[in-house]
Design an enzyme around this catalytic site. Structure first.
Site, PDB file in Angstrom:
ATOM      1  N   ASP A  40      31.867  39.499  37.794  1.00 12.34           N
ATOM      2  CA  ASP A  40      33.303  39.223  37.853  1.00 12.34           C
ATOM      3  C   ASP A  40      33.446  37.720  38.063  1.00 12.34           C
ATOM      4  O   ASP A  40      33.059  37.183  39.101  1.00 12.34           O
ATOM      5  CB  ASP A  40      33.919  40.002  39.029  1.00 12.34           C
ATOM      6  CG  ASP A  40      35.409  39.708  39.230  1.00 12.34           C
ATOM      7  OD1 ASP A  40      35.947  38.829  38.538  1.00 12.34           O
ATOM      8  OD2 ASP A  40      36.024  40.380  40.087  1.00 12.34           O
ATOM      9  N   TRP A  58      37.247  42.138  46.424  1.00 16.60           N
ATOM     10  CA  TRP A  58      37.216  42.493  45.004  1.00 16.60           C
ATOM     11  C   TRP A  58      35.939  43.259  44.674  1.00 16.60           C
ATOM     12  O   TRP A  58      35.964  44.221  43.911  1.00 16.60           O
ATOM     13  CB  TRP A  58      37.366  41.255  44.128  1.00 16.60           C
ATOM     14  CG  TRP A  58      38.683  40.578  44.307  1.00 16.60           C
ATOM     15  CD1 TRP A  58      38.908  39.313  44.758  1.00 16.60           C
ATOM     16  CD2 TRP A  58      39.985  41.138  44.049  1.00 16.60           C
ATOM     17  NE1 TRP A  58      40.261  39.057  44.798  1.00 16.60           N
ATOM     18  CE2 TRP A  58      40.935  40.158  44.373  1.00 16.60           C
ATOM     19  CE3 TRP A  58      40.435  42.380  43.587  1.00 16.60           C
ATOM     20  CZ2 TRP A  58      42.317  40.367  44.240  1.00 16.60           C
ATOM     21  CZ3 TRP A  58      41.798  42.596  43.452  1.00 16.60           C
ATOM     22  CH2 TRP A  58      42.723  41.599  43.780  1.00 16.60           C
ATOM     23  N   LYS A  70      43.810  32.812  37.017  1.00 16.42           N
ATOM     24  CA  LYS A  70      43.297  31.799  37.934  1.00 16.42           C
ATOM     25  C   LYS A  70      42.909  30.515  37.189  1.00 16.42           C
ATOM     26  O   LYS A  70      43.378  29.454  37.539  1.00 16.42           O
ATOM     27  CB  LYS A  70      42.107  32.323  38.729  1.00 16.42           C
ATOM     28  CG  LYS A  70      42.535  33.164  39.931  1.00 16.42           C
ATOM     29  CD  LYS A  70      42.379  34.624  39.744  1.00 16.42           C
ATOM     30  CE  LYS A  70      42.936  35.428  40.898  1.00 16.42           C
ATOM     31  NZ  LYS A  70      42.406  36.772  40.925  1.00 16.42           N
TER      32      LYS A  70
HETATM   33  C1  LIG Z   1      42.246  38.090  41.238  1.00 16.63           C
HETATM   34  C2  LIG Z   1      40.917  38.746  41.163  1.00 16.63           C
HETATM   35  C3  LIG Z   1      40.760  40.053  40.702  1.00 16.63           C
HETATM   36  C4  LIG Z   1      41.903  40.970  40.367  1.00 16.63           C
HETATM   37  O1  LIG Z   1      42.574  40.611  39.246  1.00 16.63           O
HETATM   38  P1  LIG Z   1      43.868  41.391  38.744  1.00 16.63           P
HETATM   39  O2  LIG Z   1      44.094  40.750  37.419  1.00 16.63           O
HETATM   40  O3  LIG Z   1      44.965  41.165  39.725  1.00 16.63           O
HETATM   41  O4  LIG Z   1      43.524  42.832  38.625  1.00 16.63           O
HETATM   42  C5  LIG Z   1      39.467  40.559  40.608  1.00 16.63           C
HETATM   43  N1  LIG Z   1      38.397  39.821  40.967  1.00 16.63           N
HETATM   44  C6  LIG Z   1      38.530  38.555  41.421  1.00 16.63           C
HETATM   45  C7  LIG Z   1      37.303  37.782  41.796  1.00 16.63           C
HETATM   46  C8  LIG Z   1      39.780  37.982  41.531  1.00 16.63           C
HETATM   47  O5  LIG Z   1      39.911  36.724  42.000  1.00 16.63           O
END
Ligand SMILES: *Cc1c(COP(=O)(O)O)cnc(C)c1O
Length: 360
Positions: free
Chosen positions: A172, A102, A196
């Protein structure tokens, strides 16, 4: 049908209490006579849902007034572009730490808009750790410094935030928001996709310091400008109304559990159950260096591919689903987000013990 223990990395398990409450309110919300899905996003009743969700998140994360809370669409991945478009605006350069896929994707996307300096990466050890940082490699004039707080695929997390001085820290937190306490004032911007720890896919939370708004690159599409969404309180266009409603119910649930500090304590206990077992097992092995282990995603392996496949198959038959690791790591990964009850982890560990006894 009986609900399974779902160890999916995302979309993932949601609190049963919230699912049941949403079911009750599905057809008629309060005294509105309609579903949240059928409401105008400009109605008083929806506005109250949105504002309550914002306030509850503000309370839960102790977010000061000079930070805006935005509820956007496009998932975490759209933030990979929105961040440089809106923030890479003084010196057209930023620092990134690459701790997994990511972070790598975020750095690649940002490099389309300006100069990206990779401060450190743990790619050479398959992202099994958070790399050591050498502050001499930080750019003094960077527009921001980017990290991924919890690395969903590899199962690592930052325990200490880097000291970036006046350079705004951008984080993030897609897979760890509300799972542990965080000092938001250390950040210029923090974001998380919902699927999540917060609710169904479709809404993305962005928490941004006000002074960083209003300086987007000239060609930034209107829908990708933070200041447009901030000025319109996330109602510039139709927001993901049902997702916001559901996430609001999850915020209330976290409050009822005792807030983020209580969630963190519970998450530390859950993770310890699993990691303590892995550390004494003769058969299973965790793949991450101990000091950087995630509280949310625990990857582990067995000695052979055959045993990995056997474990996943037998686990599934027992109601432990989505334990297959990411294709780049192999083996297994147990994602144990806020909604995973302690009993789920206890039952998984008991199953792993039995599997070890049967396969020595
Ligand atoms: C799942 C995830 C993403 C991507 O998210 P999307 O909503 O599928 O674009 C980005 N960063 C992290 C740390 C993630 O776990």
């Amino acid at each position: 049908m009986k609900r399974v223990y779902n160890f999916s990395a995302g979309p993932s398990m949601l609190p049963l209490e919230v699912l049941e409450q949403a079911q009750k309110e599905f057809v008629c919300y309060g005294s509105s006579g309609m579903s949240v899905m059928e409401m105008s996003h400009r109605s008083k009743i929806f506005e109250s849902i949105l504002e309550k969700a914002q306030q509850d998140l503000r309370d839960l994360m102790h977010i000061p007034d000079h930070y805006k809370i935005l509820f956007l669409q496009g998932g975490g991945s759209t933030q990979f572009a929105m961040i440089p478009l809106n923030l890479m605006n003084k010196n057209n350069c930023a620092d990134y730490v690459v701790t997994g896929q990511w972070a790598k994707k975020a750095a690649e996307e940002a490099s389309r808009y300006g100069k990206v300096n990779i401060v450190a990466s743990s790619a050479d050890t398959t992202f099994d750790r958070i790399p050591e940082l050498d502050p001499a490699k930080f750019q003094k004039n960077a527009d921001y410094f980017y990290i991924t707080l919890n690395n969903t695929i590899y199962g690592t997390r930052w325990r200490e935030l880097p000291d970036t001085g006046d350079v705004p820290l951008v984080g993030d937190m897609s897979s760890s928001i509300l799972s542990e306490e965080i000092d938001i004032t250390r950040f210029g911007l923090l974001f998380a996709g919902a699927q999540k720890n917060l609710g169904p896919a479709g809404v993305t939370v962005v928490i941004v310091r006000e002074d960083l708004l209003g300086n987007a690159m000239e060609f930034t599409p209107t829908m990708l400008k933070y200041d447009i969404h901030a000025k319109n309180n996330s109602l510039y266009n139709t927001p993901p109304t049902y997702g916001i409603y559901f996430m609001g119910r999850v915020f209330e649930w976290v409050k009822a559990q005792g807030g983020v500090a209580a969630m963190q304590k519970r998450n530390e206990e859950k993770a310890a159950l699993l990691y303590d077992f892995l550390d004494q097992s003769q058969l299973f092995r965790g793949t991450v260096v101990k000091k950087d282990r995630s509280l949310m995603n625990a990857p582990f392996v067995l000695p052979t591919e055959e045993l990995n496949a056997k474990f996943i198959k037998e686990a599934e038959a027992q109601g432990f689903v989505n334990l297959k690791g990411h294709r780049t790591v192999g083996g297994m990964r147990a994602s144990i987000y806020n909604a995973m009850p302690r009993e789920g982890v206890e039952a998984l560990v008991a199953f792993m013990k039995q599997f070890e006894a049967d396969n020595r």
